[in-house]
Design a protein around this motif. Structure first.
Motif, PDB file in Angstrom:
ATOM      1  N   VAL A  70       0.939  -1.110  -0.109  1.00  0.00           N
ATOM      2  CA  VAL A  70       0.024  -0.009  -0.047  1.00  0.00           C
ATOM      3  C   VAL A  70       1.040   1.136  -0.215  1.00  0.00           C
ATOM      4  O   VAL A  70       0.647   2.247  -0.865  1.00  0.00           O
ATOM      5  N   GLY A  71       1.997   1.223   0.949  1.00  0.00           N
ATOM      6  CA  GLY A  71       2.832   2.221   0.796  1.00  0.00           C
ATOM      7  C   GLY A  71       3.456   2.597  -0.532  1.00  0.00           C
ATOM      8  O   GLY A  71       3.602   3.880  -1.035  1.00  0.00           O
ATOM      9  N   THR A  72       3.828   1.743  -1.181  1.00  0.00           N
ATOM     10  CA  THR A  72       4.472   1.808  -2.594  1.00  0.00           C
ATOM     11  C   THR A  72       3.351   2.353  -3.306  1.00  0.00           C
ATOM     12  O   THR A  72       4.188   3.108  -4.411  1.00  0.00           O
ATOM     13  N   GLU A  73       2.455   1.818  -3.413  1.00  0.00           N
ATOM     14  CA  GLU A  73       1.238   2.280  -4.274  1.00  0.00           C
ATOM     15  C   GLU A  73       1.032   3.597  -4.178  1.00  0.00           C
ATOM     16  O   GLU A  73       0.625   4.499  -5.013  1.00  0.00           O
ATOM     17  N   SER A  74       0.984   4.351  -2.753  1.00  0.00           N
ATOM     18  CA  SER A  74       0.603   5.749  -2.218  1.00  0.00           C
ATOM     19  C   SER A  74       1.661   6.392  -2.850  1.00  0.00           C
ATOM     20  O   SER A  74       1.450   7.617  -3.200  1.00  0.00           O
ATOM     21  N   LEU A  75       3.093   6.020  -3.245  1.00  0.00           N
ATOM     22  CA  LEU A  75       4.179   6.856  -3.770  1.00  0.00           C
ATOM     23  C   LEU A  75       4.276   7.066  -5.388  1.00  0.00           C
ATOM     24  O   LEU A  75       4.583   7.878  -5.663  1.00  0.00           O
ATOM     25  N   SER A  76       3.404   6.239  -5.928  1.00  0.00           N
ATOM     26  CA  SER A  76       3.418   6.248  -7.504  1.00  0.00           C
ATOM     27  C   SER A  76       2.754   7.274  -7.986  1.00  0.00           C
ATOM     28  O   SER A  76       1.573   7.582  -7.563  1.00  0.00           O
TER      29      SER A  76
END
Length: 345
Positions: A217-223
């Motif tokens: 989820v964190g990776t997705e939020s930074l995209s």
């Protein structure tokens, strides 16, 4: 199980997400209605609602997905409407044809549903003419663009902190499990204590899964997030820590299971077992050390140069023939834990 359990989420969506959706719907309705007068801009409002997502990357993906679905559905409905008229059975035919064509084209579930919905709405709400079809496609594009712009204007929050907290919690619990196993090796255990020890160790597996999900989820939020650049390094450090903790979780659960399965009261008298218990405490210390080094809090800065404890060689006395299988298993898992905690060269 209550009926509401199937329709209610465990957590509410952020209120920011609700506000963004409302703004996108209202803006798309007003702008599309002004640019394309005539029919109510239903397609624009639907596209805006579906495109506004928790992250910018998801928002862009949904915009493309929904636009393709609407375009395909509108074309199918317009062709069938022009050829066969606007009867009720034509609406049903267009919906079914849209699903089959989407299946043949291997469209995503979101696009497939949008094809069927768009085909149904075109024939149910409007007139199947080329001009009407073009207006509905333009309407959808307007709604999708507005949804993306709203997501850009109201930037979604980054989800690095939940990922960090999940990994730190896993690290602390892992250290606690190592220490619990060390204490159990040194003292007599009842059947209930052995069962509790194993249950507590196994609880790390869902914690590991939760940490994996939080990092995803964190990776997705930074995209595609304008604020993502300064957080990517932090998330990478958290991911690196989780990569090191994962194998140790596996070995710790395995050691606990082996101890519970092969336990007898005389195991604590083995000199090798006492040495293994000491090594487990050192491993627990080093796990906490890794957690502190990854945590960027200024209050723990003095711990960054603290040396690892799992460095002294382990001398093992020959175990008795009743315990050599268990001790050999524990030593092999301990070796793997040592390798996982070794500093990267």
């Amino acid at each position: 199980m209550r009926v509401t359990a199937g329709i209610r989420a465990t957590h509410r969506s952020p209120i920011l997400q609700v506000v963004k959706s409302a703004i996108a719907i209202a803006a798309s309705w007003l702008i599309a209605g002004a640019l394309i007068p005539g029919q109510p801009p239903v397609f624009a409002a639907i596209a805006a609602l579906l495109v506004v997502a928790p992250s910018l990357n998801q928002s862009l993906t949904k915009a493309v997905e929904r636009s393709i679905g609407v375009f395909t559905g509108v074309v199918i409905a317009s062709v069938l409407g022009i050829l066969l008229g606007g009867s009720t059975w034509v609406i049903l035919l267009a919906t079914v044809a849209g699903l089959l064509i989407a299946w043949a084209l291997r469209l995503t579930p979101g696009s497939t549903n949008q094809v069927a919905i768009s085909a149904l709405l075109v024939l149910a709400l409007g007139t199947a003419t080329p001009a009407y079809a073009v207006n509905r496609v333009l309407e959808t594009l307007i709604g999708a663009v507005i949804g993306i712009l709203v997501n850009l204007a109201v930037v979604p929050p980054v989800a690095v902190a939940p990922a960090r907290n999940a990994v730190m919690a896993l690290g602390n619990e892992l250290a606690n499990s190592l220490e619990r196993l060390a204490r159990a090796l040194e003292s007599p255990q009842s059947a209930g204590q052995l069962h509790g020890l194993l249950v507590e160790a196994r609880l790390m597996r869902p914690m590991k899964d939760a940490a994996d999900n939080a990092i995803e989820v964190g990776t997705e939020s930074l995209s595609l997030n304008p604020r993502g650049r300064k957080h990517r390094e932090d998330l990478a450090a958290v991911q690196a820590l989780l990569d090191r903790l994962g194998p140790i979780v596996t070995q710790t659960v395995g050691m606990t299971r082996a101890f519970a399965d092969h336990y007898d009261a005389s195991i604590a008298d083995e000199p090798a077992v006492q040495a293994i218990a000491e090594q487990l405490r050192r491993a627990a210390h080093d796990v906490r050390l890794e957690v502190r080094r990854t945590d960027a809090a200024p209050l723990i800065a003095e711990h960054r140069d603290e040396p690892a404890a799992l460095t002294a060689p382990l001398r093992v006395h020959t175990p008795s023939r009743d315990h050599w299988v268990l001790i050999g298993s524990l030593l092999e898992d301990l070796r793997r834990i040592h390798e996982a905690l070794e500093p990267a060269s």
